[in-house]
Structure formats: C-alpha cells, structure tokens
Motif scaffolding. Structure first.
Motif, PDB file in Angstrom:
ATOM      1  N   LEU A 253       0.853  -1.190   0.000  1.00 34.27           N
ATOM      2  CA  LEU A 253       0.000   0.000   0.000  1.00 34.27           C
ATOM      3  C   LEU A 253       0.887   1.238   0.000  1.00 34.27           C
ATOM      4  N   ASP A 254       0.748   2.052  -1.031  1.00 29.76           N
ATOM      5  CA  ASP A 254       1.546   3.268  -1.161  1.00 29.76           C
ATOM      6  C   ASP A 254       0.693   4.454  -0.706  1.00 29.76           C
ATOM      7  N   GLU A 255       0.987   4.981   0.472  1.00 32.64           N
ATOM      8  CA  GLU A 255       0.241   6.099   1.052  1.00 32.64           C
ATOM      9  C   GLU A 255      -1.269   5.833   1.047  1.00 32.64           C
ATOM     10  N   PRO A 256      -1.722   4.764   1.725  1.00 33.76           N
ATOM     11  CA  PRO A 256      -3.148   4.418   1.666  1.00 33.76           C
ATOM     12  C   PRO A 256      -4.057   5.447   2.323  1.00 33.76           C
ATOM     13  N   MET A 257      -3.509   6.304   3.231  1.00 22.70           N
ATOM     14  CA  MET A 257      -4.337   7.309   3.903  1.00 22.70           C
ATOM     15  C   MET A 257      -4.324   8.655   3.174  1.00 22.70           C
TER      16      MET A 257
END
Length: 329
Positions: free
Chosen positions: A182-186
């Motif tokens: 997950l690349d920067e999921p937020m």
C-alpha cells in the motif's frame, strides 16, 4: 543501532520461516540530463526483511526513496545493483504477481465503469472464475464500506477521493493475495476515510496477510505496525520493532474524570484536577489493576498513553540526526 535487516534471524523470527520480503544491498540510480550523463541515486544499499503476518511500515520524508523501493519490490523497475526476493522468488518474477496486491498512492481507475464492473475487470485479469467472482466481489465491497447498490449503478467518476481509495483497496485484494503493498493508503482521506482504511488494514492483519505500506501519517503507523523502517535521502537509517526503537515504559499518562479522590491519589501521586472537572496524572505499575480500581470507584478513563517518545518525535529526531551527519561529511 543495529538494523533488523542485519540482525540474526533468531532475533526477529523464531519460527524458522524465511521472510516474504528480503532485500540485500538494493540500489537504484537514475540517469538524467539531456545526454543522460547525470546520475541521481534514489536508493542506497537497502537491506531489510519482512516476515509473514507482519504489518510493516516504511517511513521517510518526500523524496526519501519509499516509492522507488516499492517499485523495485513490485518489479515495476529494475535495481541498479543488489538483489531481493519476494515470496521466495527473485524480484521481477512474474509468477509472484498473482500472489500479491498493490494499491498506488493515486490509483488510476477506469472512471466510466462502476465499482462492480471495475472489480470484474480486475478479477478477469487474474482469471478468477465467474463463480468465485460472484462471491468475492460483494465480500470485498462490504469490507471497504461500499454498498452493492452504489457499486452496481454509480460510475467511478462520481466517487469521492475516499471512495476511489476504497475501490482501489478492493482491487488490490481481488486475488486474495498473501502480501499487500500500500503506497500512502491514507493520502487525501478525511478522518472517517482514514478510520475505515485503518480498520481494513487491521482486518487484513487478523486474517494472516502480510501488509507493507508507507505513510506520512505517523500516528496511524504507530497504531498499526509491528515493525518500521525509516528512509532518508535513499538510505535506510533505522529499522526495528516499535518497542525496540521507542523504548518500553511502565509509566502511563492518564486523563479521566470521577472516582474517589483519596483512592485516586494512591494510584496517581501527582494528580491534578482540571477546570472542566477532569483530572490528569501519571500511573506507574500495572495498568490493568489501575483500570479495575477506577471502574470500581465509578471513575471514567478518557485517555491513557505510555510515557515514551511518540513515533513522530522519534522520526523527526532520526531525520535531523541524519541531516546533521550529512552536513558534517
């Protein structure tokens, strides 16, 4: 401080199971300029290990090399030097890709499709049978908080940023992967969206998935991750378990209201009352005994935190130390 990547396996994995992510001296250099005669080192000799079932957080300021490392692990780009294994196979091995999931920071989705149609398309790429799709797609849409009615009728172009991020998460899980990146999921999510994404990651961990993600929201990383690594200017400067890096403590900062003053003072010697009727102080010792006593005296706990540096404080300290060492050199 010894990096976990360099530590003996016995110190971080007692099962004897090989890591699902392993890199050794991984390096990436880009050529730039009109004649491609200039070199930019994006990643320097990165060595790390991630084991099955872990939630691993990759941290670093902008331009630190986090996305470069993710792309190397996913086989999107090739390393300049060094080696790595993903689920026991060399980086770039195509047979591994059916066993992993990936959510990019800004997922590019086909916005003329509905969420249901988009997940059908993703499932088709993995050659998932129609019978399995009919079961898995509604399960994933429920997991990410999207109703089946909206998923069937509403085009993705009408979705908010948070909804698109959740659809992206659903497609990352469509093949029931063992390992999820997950690349920067937020990124770009409001508080509700961040909460929902956090709950999804907790669910993945509970189901035995390995989650590897990078984020700038360090409070979320501190809640979710077993281990972390910090990149700065392409260099891995720190890694390890959170307790190892932040330290352990049996002192807690507490905030509450109500309860018996005399009993509270035995537990919280430096008890301070606040104008709004709440109280603050520190508790040392067994937190469970304190909570049981507070409940018996009719008190209410508002907040309770370990008395140790936050991950944000530790992160800033490590980056500043690295920057200062670079200036000296």
């Amino acid at each position: 401080m010894m990096s976990v990547a360099d530590a003996p396996d016995s110190q971080i994995n007692t099962t004897g199971i090989p890591p699902v992510v392993l890199t050794s001296e991984l390096r990436k250099v880009y050529r730039t300029g009109f004649f491609l005669n200039q070199k930019v080192v994006s990643l320097k000799s990165c060595s790390l290990k991630v084991y099955k079932g872990e939630t691993f957080g990759l941290l670093g300021p902008n331009g630190a090399g986090k996305t470069t490392l993710l792309k190397l692990l996913l086989g999107i780009i090739r390393p300049t030097s060094g080696r790595g294994l993903l689920l026991g196979r060399p980086l770039g091995d195509r047979t591994v890709k059916e066993r992993i999931g990936y959510l990019s920071e800004n997922p590019c989705l086909y916005d003329y499709l509905t969420a249901w149609e988009f997940l059908q398309l993703a499932a088709g790429l993995f050659q998932i049978p129609k019978k399995v799709q009919r079961q898995r797609i509604p399960q994933l849409l429920e997991l990410v908080g999207l109703s089946q009615a909206d998923a069937r009728k509403k085009l993705l172009r009408r979705y908010s940023k948070g909804m698109l991020q959740r659809v992206g998460m659903a497609q990352a899980l469509i093949n029931d992967p063992e390992l999820v990146f997950l690349d920067e999921p937020m990124s770009g999510l409001d508080p509700v969206g961040r909460y929902q994404m956090r709950e999804i990651i907790v669910t993945l961990k509970a189901s035995g998935k390995t989650v590897f993600f990078n984020s700038h929201i360090l409070s979320e990383v501190e809640q979710l991750c077993d281990r972390i690594a910090i990149l700065a200017q392409g260099e891995l400067i720190s890694s390890g378990f959170l307790d190892e890096l932040l330290g352990t403590s049996n002192v807690y900062h507490v905030k509450g209201q109500g309860g018996d003053w005399e009993i509270l003072k035995k537990w919280v010697p430096n008890l301070e009352y606040q104008p709004n009727g709440s109280w603050l102080g520190e508790v040392q010792g067994d937190a469970y005994d304190f909570l049981a006593s507070l409940r018996l005296m009719g008190g209410q706990l508002i907040a309770m935190n370990l008395s140790r540096p936050s991950l944000e404080e530790f992160f800033v300290q490590q980056i500043q130390r690295h920057n200062n060492s670079q200036r000296i050199v």
